[in-house]
Write an enzyme that holds these catalytic residues in place. Structure first.
Site, PDB file in Angstrom:
ATOM      1  N   SER A  21       0.962  -1.251   0.270  1.00  0.00           N
ATOM      2  CA  SER A  21      -0.014   0.343  -0.404  1.00  0.00           C
ATOM      3  C   SER A  21       1.155   1.368   0.113  1.00  0.00           C
ATOM      4  O   SER A  21       0.830   1.858  -0.702  1.00  0.00           O
ATOM      5  CB  SER A  21      -1.195   0.212   1.748  1.00  0.00           C
ATOM      6  OG  SER A  21      -1.226   1.054   1.365  1.00  0.00           O
ATOM      7  N   GLY A  28       2.076   5.781  -0.867  1.00  0.00           N
ATOM      8  CA  GLY A  28       2.884   6.868   0.265  1.00  0.00           C
ATOM      9  C   GLY A  28       2.525   6.455   1.776  1.00  0.00           C
ATOM     10  O   GLY A  28       1.222   5.271   1.711  1.00  0.00           O
ATOM     11  N   GLU A  36       5.490   1.810  13.967  1.00  0.00           N
ATOM     12  CA  GLU A  36       6.811   0.843  14.190  1.00  0.00           C
ATOM     13  C   GLU A  36       6.475   0.020  12.834  1.00  0.00           C
ATOM     14  O   GLU A  36       6.927   0.005  11.918  1.00  0.00           O
ATOM     15  CB  GLU A  36       7.092  -0.088  14.990  1.00  0.00           C
ATOM     16  CG  GLU A  36       8.384  -0.607  15.021  1.00  0.00           C
ATOM     17  CD  GLU A  36       8.928  -1.345  16.085  1.00  0.00           C
ATOM     18  OE1 GLU A  36       9.547  -2.098  16.113  1.00  0.00           O
ATOM     19  OE2 GLU A  36       8.724  -1.150  17.287  1.00  0.00           O
TER      20      GLU A  36
END
Length: 302
Positions: free
Chosen positions: A70, A75, A96
């Site tokens: 994705s 982005g 994370e």
């Protein structure tokens, strides 16, 4: 699209400001801090280190690859949050998975919100923000609650206010930590649910917990069946038996000789049944209101 490009350009401009040694921002009162802290900044991925306070310990590889795909196409939509450690050095507070996925696809920078916080504040931010996530397993949530209590010295009442959860909810999660580690792992891996764990925690002996846990997995017991099995255990019944299997009732030897006499006296067939431990019941049927009155007179004398 123009708005997104403008925001990205602004983020790069702030990034350049942070790389200027003459503008090394260390506190919220430093010059230009108001331009950076709380704003989205494009940071170099290699300038960010993983947060040692991260409560999450399980990262699903397949889900991480899906996120990476994705990010490759669209982005990073949601910026990560970091805290400033030193000149051009940052530490993750949250995000994370986005950080790891961005590295997987070879990105050099990532949009980030910058915070200035000490270790305790960073721990609290990381724990509270991660607790709000939907994809944490019950044990991860329980461990996060326990760390907030132990390391931030929050009471359950204050923790309830901080994370927006009822105190009873927090207590139910914390009780899961009393389960044997094997069962905690089973909850994390999805072999049993939190509901199963909440039932099992009522068994004090760890080996008995494990014995019933293995039966739950082996026989695919539901939460309700597990609760019944735990109740049977507390009543001293054999854990190896199916919790839905009814205790066999038979006419006890001590009552067999008396059944016929009671039947003859009452002129109606009487049934006496008892479990192996001797607990039982006497059943006296009646067929009408008059029959009931007759039995009552015989049994009570009036």
């Amino acid at each position: 699209m123009a708005k997104a490009t403008k925001k990205q350009a602004l983020g790069r401009g702030l990034s350049a400001l942070l790389k200027d040694p003459n503008n090394d921002i260390q506190s919220a009162t430093d010059k230009n801090a108001d331009k950076v802290v709380g704003h989205i900044v494009e940071l170099d991925l290699n300038a960010i280190e993983v947060n040692p306070f991260q409560p999450r310990s399980n990262f699903n590889d397949e889900a991480l690859l899906e996120l990476a795909s994705s990010i490759r196409e669209l982005g990073v939509i949601q910026p990560i949050t970091v805290r400033k450690m030193d000149f051009n050095r940052y530490q993750l507070v949250s995000g994370e998975r986005r950080f790891r996925a961005s590295k997987l696809v070879g990105l050099e920078t990532i949009p980030a919100y910058i915070r200035i916080a000490n270790d305790q504040e960073s721990l609290e931010m990381a724990l509270v923000e991660n607790i709000q996530r939907q994809d944490l397993d019950p044990i991860e949530i329980a461990l996060s609650y326990q760390r907030l209590i132990d390391e931030i010295q929050l009471t359950q009442e204050k923790l309830s206010d901080r994370v927006g959860k009822k105190r009873s909810t927090i207590t139910n999660y914390l009780r899961l930590l009393r389960l044997d580690p094997i069962i905690q792992t089973g909850i994390r891996d999805g072999f049993v649910s939190m509901g199963h764990g909440r039932a099992l925690v009522n068994i004090d002996k760890k080996q008995d917990q494990i014995d019933l846990y293995e039966k739950i997995v082996g026989d695919n017991l539901s939460v309700r069946e597990t609760e019944k099995a735990v109740k049977n255990y507390q009543e001293g019944k054999d854990l190896s038996k199916n919790p839905n299997e009814k205790t066999k009732e038979v006419t006890p030897i001590f009552a067999k000789d008396s059944v016929d006499k009671i039947t003859e006296y009452l002129s109606t067939k009487v049934e006496v049944k008892a479990s192996e431990k001797g607990k039982g019941k006497i059943t006296i049927p009646f067929h009408s209101k008059e029959d009931f009155q007759r039995l009552k007179k015989l049994l009570t004398g009036g």
